[in-house]
Write an enzyme that holds these catalytic residues in place. Structure first.
Site, PDB file in Angstrom:
ATOM      1  N   LYS A  77     -10.300   0.077  -1.645  1.00  0.00           N
ATOM      2  CA  LYS A  77     -10.044  -0.227  -0.237  1.00  0.00           C
ATOM      3  C   LYS A  77     -10.435   0.979   0.598  1.00  0.00           C
ATOM      4  O   LYS A  77      -9.928   2.077   0.397  1.00  0.00           O
ATOM      5  CB  LYS A  77      -8.573  -0.582  -0.003  1.00  0.00           C
ATOM      6  CG  LYS A  77      -8.258  -0.865   1.479  1.00  0.00           C
ATOM      7  CD  LYS A  77      -6.827  -1.356   1.683  1.00  0.00           C
ATOM      8  CE  LYS A  77      -6.486  -1.494   3.156  1.00  0.00           C
ATOM      9  NZ  LYS A  77      -5.106  -2.001   3.380  1.00  0.00           N
ATOM     10  N   LYS A 111      -7.173   3.448  -2.569  1.00  0.00           N
ATOM     11  CA  LYS A 111      -7.443   3.371  -1.127  1.00  0.00           C
ATOM     12  C   LYS A 111      -7.697   4.765  -0.579  1.00  0.00           C
ATOM     13  O   LYS A 111      -7.021   5.719  -0.950  1.00  0.00           O
ATOM     14  CB  LYS A 111      -6.255   2.694  -0.438  1.00  0.00           C
ATOM     15  CG  LYS A 111      -6.339   2.587   1.070  1.00  0.00           C
ATOM     16  CD  LYS A 111      -5.130   1.831   1.611  1.00  0.00           C
ATOM     17  CE  LYS A 111      -5.030   1.919   3.122  1.00  0.00           C
ATOM     18  NZ  LYS A 111      -3.823   1.226   3.654  1.00  0.00           N
ATOM     19  N   ASP A 122       0.859  -1.183   0.000  1.00  0.00           N
ATOM     20  CA  ASP A 122       0.000   0.000   0.000  1.00  0.00           C
ATOM     21  C   ASP A 122       0.899   1.238   0.000  1.00  0.00           C
ATOM     22  O   ASP A 122       1.633   1.476   0.960  1.00  0.00           O
ATOM     23  CB  ASP A 122      -0.894   0.024   1.238  1.00  0.00           C
ATOM     24  CG  ASP A 122      -1.964  -1.069   1.231  1.00  0.00           C
ATOM     25  OD1 ASP A 122      -1.832  -2.037   0.450  1.00  0.00           O
ATOM     26  OD2 ASP A 122      -2.923  -0.958   2.025  1.00  0.00           O
TER      27      ASP A 122
END
Length: 218
Positions: free
Chosen positions: A182, A153, A91
């Site tokens: 996400k 995300k 990430d």
């Protein structure tokens, strides 16, 4: 929605600066017990955690975290290092200043470079929604889609704001078909989790859902 389905979408997360190996090991145990999608942990614990879970659970880590203003070369090194240590998922945080400067080509090139550095592993791109306008969020949906990254995300959880229903709904309208969502930061309970999933999130970055389930079992 079944509890199992929610847990299967959770990146069970511990990213606090004071995280110890015993705490990381405990969330790995919980992640395996409850069949979470992954555990998301600091890069310094990736190798140890990957060896500990022995392939029974995906290990996720963060790079350029939480501020995003490392150089592209540094982020690429971090991504390669994480993957070499056993991370299945990475990430990354975008350079938010570049968004404000409208450096769209540089943002795209950086994400593409980090995706290449991940050597086929999943890349999730954190755009830190609390700092962006809706127009900037939409532009980042376009850039993440073009980059070949796997996920967009919402948040680091360290920026002063977390996932909102509005942002997840906005993502769902503007990402390409191959990009997943996400939601992370501030997901407080099972109702929150179910709402985010229904709005289009495929992953939830949270420490609270497993804790809620464990509390229900007592």
């Amino acid at each position: 929605m079944e509890l199992k389905e929610i847990l299967n979408k959770c990146d069970h997360t511990l990213l606090g600066q004071t995280a110890t190996w015993n705490e990381i090991k405990a969330i790995c145990d919980d992640g395996m017990k409850y069949n979470c999608a992954s555990v998301c942990i600091p890069a310094s614990y990736v190798k140890q955690a990957a060896e500990y879970v022995e392939g029974k659970l995906a290990i996720c880590t963060v790079i350029g975290f939480p501020n995003g203003y490392d150089t592209t070369a540094a982020k690429c090194f971090m991504a390669t290092d994480a993957v070499n240590n056993g991370a299945e998922e990475v990430d990354m945080v975008i350079n938010i200043g570049w968004v404000k400067d409208q450096k769209w080509d540089e943002l795209l090139a950086e994400i593409q470079a980090i995706k290449a550095a991940c050597n086929g592993k999943l890349l999730k791109v954190i755009i830190e929604c609390c700092f962006l306008t809706d127009e900037e969020k939409i532009k980042m949906c376009e850039i993440v889609t073009a980059s070949g990254a796997d996920y967009i995300k919402t948040s680091t959880g360290f920026g002063g704001g977390g996932a909102t229903r509005e942002d997840v709904a906005l993502f769902a309208k503007h990402i390409g078909p191959h990009v997943k969502i996400k939601a992370a930061g501030g997901i407080a309970d099972l109702k929150d989790a179910e709402d985010f999933i229904n709005l289009g999130a495929s992953r939830l970055g949270t420490s609270r859902i497993v804790k809620a389930v464990k509390a229900m079992e007592k």
